[in-house]
Design an enzyme around this catalytic site. Structure first.
Site, short mmCIF file in Angstrom:
data_model
loop_
_atom_site.label_atom_id
_atom_site.label_comp_id
_atom_site.label_asym_id
_atom_site.label_seq_id
_atom_site.Cartn_x
_atom_site.Cartn_y
_atom_site.Cartn_z
N SER A 264 6.42 31.95 17.51
CA SER A 264 6.31 32.43 18.89
C SER A 264 7.69 32.76 19.42
O SER A 264 8.65 32.04 19.15
CB SER A 264 5.65 31.38 19.79
OG SER A 264 5.79 31.72 21.15
N TYR B 9 5.22 23.33 23.72
CA TYR B 9 4.73 24.42 22.87
C TYR B 9 5.88 25.10 22.15
O TYR B 9 5.84 25.29 20.92
CB TYR B 9 3.99 25.44 23.73
CG TYR B 9 3.59 26.70 23.01
CD1 TYR B 9 2.51 26.72 22.14
CD2 TYR B 9 4.31 27.89 23.19
CE1 TYR B 9 2.15 27.87 21.45
CE2 TYR B 9 3.95 29.05 22.53
CZ TYR B 9 2.88 29.04 21.67
OH TYR B 9 2.52 30.18 21.00
#
Length: 266
Positions: A155, A168
């Protein structure tokens, strides 16, 4: 309805791919693209509630595909073993592993609710990080010894700082580090390459269904995307993954490959 393969060369014919978290979103698009190129795909879903989505993915694959769906919760070590064992039992090998399964839960480090932060930590770290690590470990035992591929889905949040996503982003940073480590550790032992595909904002089903309160802060960032003011499509991410799985990509190893229109640059 099967995905059309008109004009597509079966360049991955005979290959077996395991795509974790592939009942929806990026994972589903990756499963379709790999199958479109001739691979048999093990579609993974986490629990019975998601079986219908997994079945829809299977029905969208080419009729010639020998693909299958496997329920396995990758937030558990047992789930990783179950998924690898199912692939071994049905195909005897895995040529391609795509570590895609993951979730994003917004969390602020100064949230006063300890129980909420602890719950988010458990869910994010167990699935995003532990799931990737232990599925890779399980699949190595049956990984084809020549021209095999491991592709980790990262990501852009691990490189481009944002608020409310520190847990995250941390899990995706772990995946980025593992990609580099495994790219040195595994190729000569297992005949594989290891790379990371790193999406920015992607127009997945869950993203589209998110409330405006979630999407509104992101809009200015999307507007500044150098290529065009839009999100990536799942198909664009899937194409990049599949490209790395082709035999001519065998000299690409340890790459961190953003699919973000330029919002993430190395």
């Amino acid at each position: 309805m099967s995905l059309s393969t008109v004009g597509v060369q079966p360049t991955l014919s005979g290959k077996v791919a395991v795509v974790s978290g592939s009942s929806t979103g990026i994972g589903a698009a990756v499963a379709r693209e790999l199958a479109r190129r001739g691979a048999s795909v093990v579609v993974n879903y986490p629990d019975p509630d998601d079986k219908e989505n997994a079945d829809k993915v299977l029905s969208s694959l080419p009729l010639s595909s020998k693909s299958m769906a496997v329920e396995a919760d990758l937030s558990t070590i047992e789930g990783a073993r179950m998924l690898a064992d199912a692939a071994a039992e049905n195909f005897g090998k895995v040529d391609i592993l795509v570590n895609n399964a993951g979730i994003m839960i917004p969390t602020d480090v100064d949230d006063p609710d300890d129980s909420r932060i602890e719950e988010s930590w458990e869910k994010l770290v167990n699935l995003n990080a532990r799931g990737t690590y232990f599925l890779t470990r399980a699949v190595l035992k049956i990984l084809a010894p020549k021209n095999s591929r491991i592709v980790n889905i990262g990501s852009g949040s691990s490189r481009v700082a944002s608020t409310g996503v520190s847990i995250y982003a941390g899990t995706k940073g772990m995946i980025e580090s593992w990609t580099r480590c495994w790219a040195k550790e595994l190729p000569r032992k297992y005949g594989c390459t290891v790379n990371a595909v790193v999406p920015g904002y992607v127009a997945t089903e869950s993203y589209k269904a998110a409330p405006e309160s979630v999407k509104e802060p992101i809009k200015p960032l999307i507007e500044q995307t150098p290529v065009a003011p839009r999100e990536a499509t799942t198909e664009e991410v899937a194409w990049t993954v599949a490209m790395l799985c082709e035999e001519p990509a065998g000299w690409i190893n340890g790459a961190y490959l953003p699919v973000s229109g330029g919002t993430v640059m190395i």
